[in-house]
Design a protein around this motif. Structure first.
Motif, PDB file in Angstrom:
ATOM      1  N   GLU A  81      -3.672  -5.506   0.311  1.00 51.71           N
ATOM      2  CA  GLU A  81      -2.648  -4.877  -0.528  1.00 51.71           C
ATOM      3  C   GLU A  81      -3.230  -4.414  -1.864  1.00 51.71           C
ATOM      4  O   GLU A  81      -2.910  -3.329  -2.349  1.00 51.71           O
ATOM      5  CB  GLU A  81      -1.490  -5.845  -0.753  1.00 51.71           C
ATOM      6  CG  GLU A  81      -0.672  -6.103   0.503  1.00 51.71           C
ATOM      7  CD  GLU A  81       0.324  -7.232   0.337  1.00 51.71           C
ATOM      8  OE1 GLU A  81       0.529  -7.702  -0.802  1.00 51.71           O
ATOM      9  OE2 GLU A  81       0.907  -7.650   1.352  1.00 51.71           O
ATOM     10  N   LEU A  84      -5.320  -1.280  -1.362  1.00 51.20           N
ATOM     11  CA  LEU A  84      -4.514  -0.079  -1.138  1.00 51.20           C
ATOM     12  C   LEU A  84      -3.783   0.371  -2.397  1.00 51.20           C
ATOM     13  O   LEU A  84      -3.542   1.559  -2.588  1.00 51.20           O
ATOM     14  CB  LEU A  84      -3.497  -0.325  -0.022  1.00 51.20           C
ATOM     15  CG  LEU A  84      -4.058  -0.422   1.392  1.00 51.20           C
ATOM     16  CD1 LEU A  84      -2.979  -0.875   2.353  1.00 51.20           C
ATOM     17  CD2 LEU A  84      -4.630   0.919   1.812  1.00 51.20           C
ATOM     18  N   GLY A 116      -0.873   8.506   1.375  1.00 46.74           N
ATOM     19  CA  GLY A 116      -1.453   7.681   2.438  1.00 46.74           C
ATOM     20  C   GLY A 116      -1.555   6.218   2.053  1.00 46.74           C
ATOM     21  O   GLY A 116      -1.220   5.335   2.850  1.00 46.74           O
ATOM     22  N   ASP A 117      -1.998   5.960   0.829  1.00 49.97           N
ATOM     23  CA  ASP A 117      -2.129   4.568   0.388  1.00 49.97           C
ATOM     24  C   ASP A 117      -0.775   3.886   0.254  1.00 49.97           C
ATOM     25  O   ASP A 117      -0.622   2.708   0.615  1.00 49.97           O
ATOM     26  CB  ASP A 117      -2.896   4.488  -0.926  1.00 49.97           C
ATOM     27  CG  ASP A 117      -4.399   4.641  -0.735  1.00 49.97           C
ATOM     28  OD1 ASP A 117      -4.830   4.734   0.436  1.00 49.97           O
ATOM     29  OD2 ASP A 117      -5.128   4.674  -1.744  1.00 49.97           O
ATOM     30  N   SER A 119       1.952   4.659   1.924  1.00 45.57           N
ATOM     31  CA  SER A 119       2.450   4.455   3.290  1.00 45.57           C
ATOM     32  C   SER A 119       1.772   3.252   3.936  1.00 45.57           C
ATOM     33  O   SER A 119       2.431   2.414   4.563  1.00 45.57           O
ATOM     34  CB  SER A 119       2.210   5.702   4.135  1.00 45.57           C
ATOM     35  OG  SER A 119       2.866   6.814   3.577  1.00 45.57           O
ATOM     36  N   ALA A 120       0.470   3.160   3.792  1.00 45.23           N
ATOM     37  CA  ALA A 120      -0.263   2.022   4.355  1.00 45.23           C
ATOM     38  C   ALA A 120       0.156   0.712   3.683  1.00 45.23           C
ATOM     39  O   ALA A 120       0.264  -0.324   4.347  1.00 45.23           O
ATOM     40  CB  ALA A 120      -1.762   2.244   4.210  1.00 45.23           C
ATOM     41  N   TYR A 121       0.418   0.772   2.378  1.00 49.06           N
ATOM     42  CA  TYR A 121       0.854  -0.419   1.646  1.00 49.06           C
ATOM     43  C   TYR A 121       2.189  -0.927   2.194  1.00 49.06           C
ATOM     44  O   TYR A 121       2.370  -2.135   2.395  1.00 49.06           O
ATOM     45  CB  TYR A 121       0.963  -0.090   0.160  1.00 49.06           C
ATOM     46  CG  TYR A 121       1.431  -1.230  -0.701  1.00 49.06           C
ATOM     47  CD1 TYR A 121       0.571  -2.265  -1.025  1.00 49.06           C
ATOM     48  CD2 TYR A 121       2.728  -1.278  -1.196  1.00 49.06           C
ATOM     49  CE1 TYR A 121       0.988  -3.324  -1.821  1.00 49.06           C
ATOM     50  CE2 TYR A 121       3.154  -2.327  -1.989  1.00 49.06           C
ATOM     51  CZ  TYR A 121       2.283  -3.349  -2.293  1.00 49.06           C
ATOM     52  OH  TYR A 121       2.707  -4.389  -3.073  1.00 49.06           O
ATOM     53  N   VAL A 123       3.408  -0.422   5.206  1.00 50.56           N
ATOM     54  CA  VAL A 123       3.177  -0.954   6.559  1.00 50.56           C
ATOM     55  C   VAL A 123       2.541  -2.344   6.482  1.00 50.56           C
ATOM     56  O   VAL A 123       2.952  -3.270   7.200  1.00 50.56           O
ATOM     57  CB  VAL A 123       2.297   0.018   7.378  1.00 50.56           C
ATOM     58  CG1 VAL A 123       1.833  -0.627   8.674  1.00 50.56           C
ATOM     59  CG2 VAL A 123       3.069   1.298   7.666  1.00 50.56           C
ATOM     60  N   VAL A 124       1.561  -2.514   5.612  1.00 48.51           N
ATOM     61  CA  VAL A 124       0.917  -3.826   5.470  1.00 48.51           C
ATOM     62  C   VAL A 124       1.920  -4.859   4.964  1.00 48.51           C
ATOM     63  O   VAL A 124       1.926  -6.008   5.411  1.00 48.51           O
ATOM     64  CB  VAL A 124      -0.320  -3.733   4.549  1.00 48.51           C
ATOM     65  CG1 VAL A 124      -0.837  -5.103   4.163  1.00 48.51           C
ATOM     66  CG2 VAL A 124      -1.413  -2.946   5.225  1.00 48.51           C
TER      67      VAL A 124
END
Length: 166
Positions: A81, A84, A116-117, A119-121, A123-124
């Motif tokens: 986290e 990201l 992107g970061d 969105s990935a954050y 999801v994580v």
């Protein structure tokens, strides 16, 4: 009259004859559920809902897995986290001035990095929350409540208790 009262009192004072049959045994199952003392001080129970809620806080720390005493995964999710979120904080903090004109506009690459970061954050965070709930359930499964069976004879004898975990 006095003799009849004395004879009835003497009959009451004598013990009853002992029977040859053993006395029946009373069996009383007693269930001991997990005790909830507070938020973090109880070592026997972890709430899966609270673990999920702690993981879904917007801070880049996985408090849910740490609460469920799953320290390795708590540290791993926290590291991911932070990795990201660091570029997002850097870019949104105004630290880009690539053209030298002080317009502080994002390039397409910077914009894609932030989207992107983030969105990935998210999801994580969701995966960490689900894992924290699972970890709390696993923690509780390893420390199941016990059932004590108390067998006490009604007239004399020994007291026996048997502990069993379900």
């Amino acid at each position: 009259m006095l003799s009849s009262v004395l004879s009835s009192a003497a009959a009451v004072a004598q013990p009853a004859p002992a029977s040859s049959d053993p006395s029946p045994t009373v069996v009383a199952p007693m269930h001991t559920p997990p005790v909830h003392h507070g938020l973090f001080d109880d070592s026997r129970y972890r709430s899966p809902g609270l673990a999920v809620a702690l993981s879904l806080t917007p801070m880049p720390v996985d408090f849910g897995n740490l609460y469920a005493e799953n320290l390795a995964w708590g540290v791993a999710y926290t590291a991911v986290e932070l990795s990201l979120l660091t570029p997002v904080v850097w870019l949104t903090g105004g630290h880009m001035n690539h053209g030298g004109d002080d317009t502080r506009r994002w390039s397409d690459g910077e914009r894609n990095t932030v989207i992107g970061d983030l969105s990935a954050y998210v999801v994580v965070k969701l995966v960490a929350g689900l894992h924290a709930g699972y970890s709390a359930r696993q923690f509780n499964a390893e420390r199941k409540p016990t059932t004590m069976i108390l067998m006490a004879p009604t007239a004399g004898g020994a007291l026996v208790s048997v502990g069993r975990s379900f």
